[in-house]
Design a protein around this motif. Sequence first.
Motif, PDB file in Angstrom:
ATOM      1  N   CYS A  55     -55.117  74.613 -53.213  1.00 17.61           N
ATOM      2  CA  CYS A  55     -56.482  74.603 -52.691  1.00 17.61           C
ATOM      3  C   CYS A  55     -56.779  73.228 -52.103  1.00 17.61           C
ATOM      4  O   CYS A  55     -56.703  72.213 -52.804  1.00 17.61           O
ATOM      5  N   VAL A  57     -59.567  70.832 -50.623  1.00 15.19           N
ATOM      6  CA  VAL A  57     -61.025  70.727 -50.764  1.00 15.19           C
ATOM      7  C   VAL A  57     -61.555  69.711 -49.764  1.00 15.19           C
ATOM      8  O   VAL A  57     -61.165  68.538 -49.781  1.00 15.19           O
ATOM      9  N   ILE A 258     -61.238  76.995 -56.065  1.00 18.07           N
ATOM     10  CA  ILE A 258     -60.646  75.876 -56.803  1.00 18.07           C
ATOM     11  C   ILE A 258     -60.112  76.356 -58.150  1.00 18.07           C
ATOM     12  O   ILE A 258     -58.990  76.014 -58.555  1.00 18.07           O
ATOM     13  N   VAL A 268     -54.779  71.251 -56.691  1.00 23.50           N
ATOM     14  CA  VAL A 268     -56.071  71.033 -56.049  1.00 23.50           C
ATOM     15  C   VAL A 268     -55.950  69.703 -55.312  1.00 23.50           C
ATOM     16  O   VAL A 268     -55.767  68.654 -55.933  1.00 23.50           O
ATOM     17  N   LEU A 279     -65.867  66.721 -57.039  1.00 22.39           N
ATOM     18  CA  LEU A 279     -65.159  67.585 -57.988  1.00 22.39           C
ATOM     19  C   LEU A 279     -65.149  67.005 -59.395  1.00 22.39           C
ATOM     20  O   LEU A 279     -65.373  67.719 -60.382  1.00 22.39           O
TER      21      LEU A 279
END
Length: 360
Positions: A55, A57, A258, A268, A279
């Motif tokens: 993922c 971000v 996430i 991540v 985060l």
Amino acid sequence: MDVKDFYYDLPKELIAQDPLEDRSSSRLMVLGREDGSIGHRTFRDVVDYLHPGDCLVINNTKVIPARLFGVKAAPQSGAYCGRMDQQTAEQPQGGAKIELLLLKRRSENIWETLVKPGKRAKVGTKISFGGGLLTGEIIDVVEEGNRLIQFHYDGIFEEILDRLGEMPLPPYITHHLEDQHRYQTVYAKYDGSAAAPTAGLHFTPQLLDQIKNQGVEIAEVTLHVGLGTFRPVKAENVLDHHMHSEYFKIEQSEADKINRAKDCGHKVVAVGTTSTRTLESAADENGYIRESSGWTEIFIYPGYQFRCIDALITNFHLPESTLVMLVSALAGREHVLHAYEEAVKEKYRFFSFGDAMLII
């Protein structure tokens, strides 16, 4: 922990003054978190380090044209008593130039701002912008000498700002930016930042499509970047430094992306220190994210135990800055400073329009 522990020597000529024509053609240093290994690639090669199920971000904040130039409004005329000396007679009442930088929206029409020169910015001072298209009054002085200003206007504030404001480039960039969109990520959505989340400047729509097509999820978060992130650490002891608050927001749909990566043992990968701070502010003790919003003052420095992110894409940051401290927390101070020395040796481009580093 001494702030001098995060110093490195940077020749001024390595500070990038202009963005590259092709965003994704910047250089990419790949730094191993565990062993400090260093590789040299091109940014578009980042796809080689992302795998199906990971993922990525990104911070979808949008930089507003937050720099305004106005004049101090003349006081209302009235009876004058006393002697007017020659200097006073030659100076017009009002008209002194004032520069304003919007930092943080406190309410609909009230902003926290940085005003130059500060000596002209007393409570009650009124400022006119664009010949009166926008006016403001200083109503309070807050931390760091910033001013709260209440604005008055007809119409939509954002449209007026687009007309009167300028993009707030960092002070180390002295060249004029011809295309204002180059200080904006291609995925910027929500107005609110006084500075760009610069790690995201390297991505193109084509590169993002390539990343999606290889099975990588892309999650969006929002953190409106304030200047507090970039302020120098004035305290000798790092632990005495106080971070300014910044607003963040995470939608549940993005949190789910996430969390799916974490559930399946995938990485991540945060794009930028702003995504990282978002985060890590929102994560629970197991690193999972849920829908949330609010203000964060999180300060990440060596010794911090990361809960959510596994890897970080970032730019090269100013010596002794909180951002160098954050990347040192992830990869180790010695590894980071050695990587920066290598970047100087190899003539990487530094700071906002510079090259990138992948810590993995």
